[in-house]
Design a protein around this motif. Structure first.
Motif, mmCIF file in Angstrom:
data_model
loop_
_atom_site.group_PDB
_atom_site.id
_atom_site.type_symbol
_atom_site.label_atom_id
_atom_site.label_comp_id
_atom_site.label_asym_id
_atom_site.label_seq_id
_atom_site.Cartn_x
_atom_site.Cartn_y
_atom_site.Cartn_z
ATOM 1 N N LEU A 81 0.838 -1.203 0.000
ATOM 2 C CA LEU A 81 0.000 0.000 0.000
ATOM 3 C C LEU A 81 0.870 1.248 0.000
ATOM 4 O O LEU A 81 0.597 2.210 -0.733
ATOM 5 N N ARG A 84 2.096 1.896 -3.440
ATOM 6 C CA ARG A 84 1.061 2.433 -4.335
ATOM 7 C C ARG A 84 0.793 3.901 -4.036
ATOM 8 O O ARG A 84 0.601 4.712 -4.949
ATOM 9 N N SER A 304 -7.207 10.510 -4.814
ATOM 10 C CA SER A 304 -6.675 9.210 -5.223
ATOM 11 C C SER A 304 -5.966 8.516 -4.062
ATOM 12 O O SER A 304 -6.110 7.306 -3.867
ATOM 13 N N GLU A 308 -7.339 5.025 -2.322
ATOM 14 C CA GLU A 308 -6.470 3.849 -2.308
ATOM 15 C C GLU A 308 -6.306 3.300 -0.893
ATOM 16 O O GLU A 308 -6.389 2.079 -0.664
ATOM 17 N N SER A 311 -9.777 1.871 0.440
ATOM 18 C CA SER A 311 -10.117 0.621 -0.232
ATOM 19 C C SER A 311 -9.278 -0.540 0.291
ATOM 20 O O SER A 311 -9.795 -1.647 0.515
ATOM 21 N N THR A 312 -8.001 -0.290 0.532
ATOM 22 C CA THR A 312 -7.125 -1.362 1.008
ATOM 23 C C THR A 312 -7.433 -1.741 2.448
ATOM 24 O O THR A 312 -7.426 -2.933 2.799
#
Length: 328
Positions: A81, A84, A304, A308, A311-312
């Motif tokens: 994560l 990302r 964004s 991210e 969601s993770t």
């Protein structure tokens, strides 16, 4: 001499004379320095501390909100994560710091959360919180004028009323006092009293959110509800940022900040601080950024990153079995 004197006394008495000083020394070593009784351990606090995620990278206080268990990132998931998030930041440009906590599970994620950022209008949420604390210290509630000004400051981000309310909390000295009460560790007012130039970190903004959303801070339940009501009624055109984490029917409360900086060649600061609460999630989110080429692209990067991370945390990917070959 002492040995000859003791020899004239019976053996039990000689033993007592020797043991009394030893016992007194033992009691002095074990006794607390104060005459006050030592506090007993709080079982609830101990349980809260034991239930915290081992992945907590920001020094948050123990969770006092609901903690029913749930997904917590493994070290590999956390590293993936982070990679990302760093890629999103690199692709979009600028600098981003985020602190996020899931109050259902206690799980947290942070990246650059101790990095200092100039606050822009995000500080208005802190100013309102300090105004409530100052009024209570003076033994009163907010006046109707103060409430009207606070509403315009939070819902429409009005700068003129913020100038007056910053003076009302005691200018820089009052701000420093309020920061100490709220437990901030890395927040400093601008030396010339420019409230938008206050330096803070996502970690300190998370402490503010916990003070507003949980019962562990210095605010009363009524004071917390009052601030959250304003955060939940921000003008629609200013309701971007952390709201990207919300599903239909979720409650969103936030305060955003945005402005170009002359000292950074006109690049933009884009901040969003708030919470998203609903049947499937209760997230506190503080994301701060700067160095964006324009307003729109800055918001896109911030949203964004938030999307991210959320969601993770809500749907952690499954780690491959140990020793499995890399996927293709």
């Amino acid at each position: 001499m002492l040995r000859r004197l003791l020899a004239d006394f019976p053996r039990p008495f000689r033993t007592l004379v020797v043991m009394v000083p030893v016992l007194l020394l033992f009691l002095l070593v074990l006794s607390p320095p104060s005459s006050q009784a030592l506090p007993e351990a709080d079982p609830a606090a101990v349980q809260a501390m034991l239930s915290r995620s081992t992945m907590a990278l920001v020094p948050f206080a123990p969770v006092t909100g609901p903690a029913t268990g749930g997904p917590v990132l493994t070290p590999r998931q956390h590293d993936d994560l982070t990679a990302r998030v760093e890629q999103i930041i690199a692709d979009g440009g600028g600098r981003v710091g985020i602190a996020l906590q899931d109050l259902r599970t206690g799980a947290t994620f942070s990246h650059g959360s101790r990095e200092p950022f100039a606050t822009a209008s995000v500080v208005k949420l802190t100013i309102l919180t300090m105004l409530l604390l100052r009024a209570r210290e003076e033994g009163r509630e907010l006046t109707e004028t103060e409430r009207a000004e606070a509403s315009v400051m939070i819902r429409y981000s009005d700068n003129d009323v913020t100038n007056g309310l910053y003076e009302r909390i005691g200018y820089n000295p009052g701000f420093v006092e309020g920061a100490e009460t709220l437990g901030f560790t890395d927040t400093e007012p601008h030396p010339h009293g420019v409230w938008g130039g206050t330096l803070t970190t996502p970690a300190d903004q998370m402490r503010l959110l916990r003070a507003l959303y949980t019962d562990e801070g210095p605010l009363t339940a009524d004071e917390r509800a009052y601030v959250r009501d304003l955060m939940e009624s921000v003008a629609p055109e200013q309701a971007w940022g952390v709201s990207v984490a919300a599903a239909e029917g979720d409650v969103v409360g936030l305060k955003n900040g945005w402005t170009p900086r002359e000292s950074d060649s006109g690049r933009w600061m884009i901040h969003s601080v708030g919470y998203v609460a609903g049947p499937e999630r209760v997230h506190l989110i503080a994301v701060m950024s700067d160095g964006h080429t324009d307003y729109g692209s800055g918001i896109a990067v911030v949203e964004s990153v938030v999307a991210e991370v959320v969601s993770t945390l809500e749907h952690p990917p499954v780690d491959p079995p140990a020793g499995a070959p890399p996927g293709r």
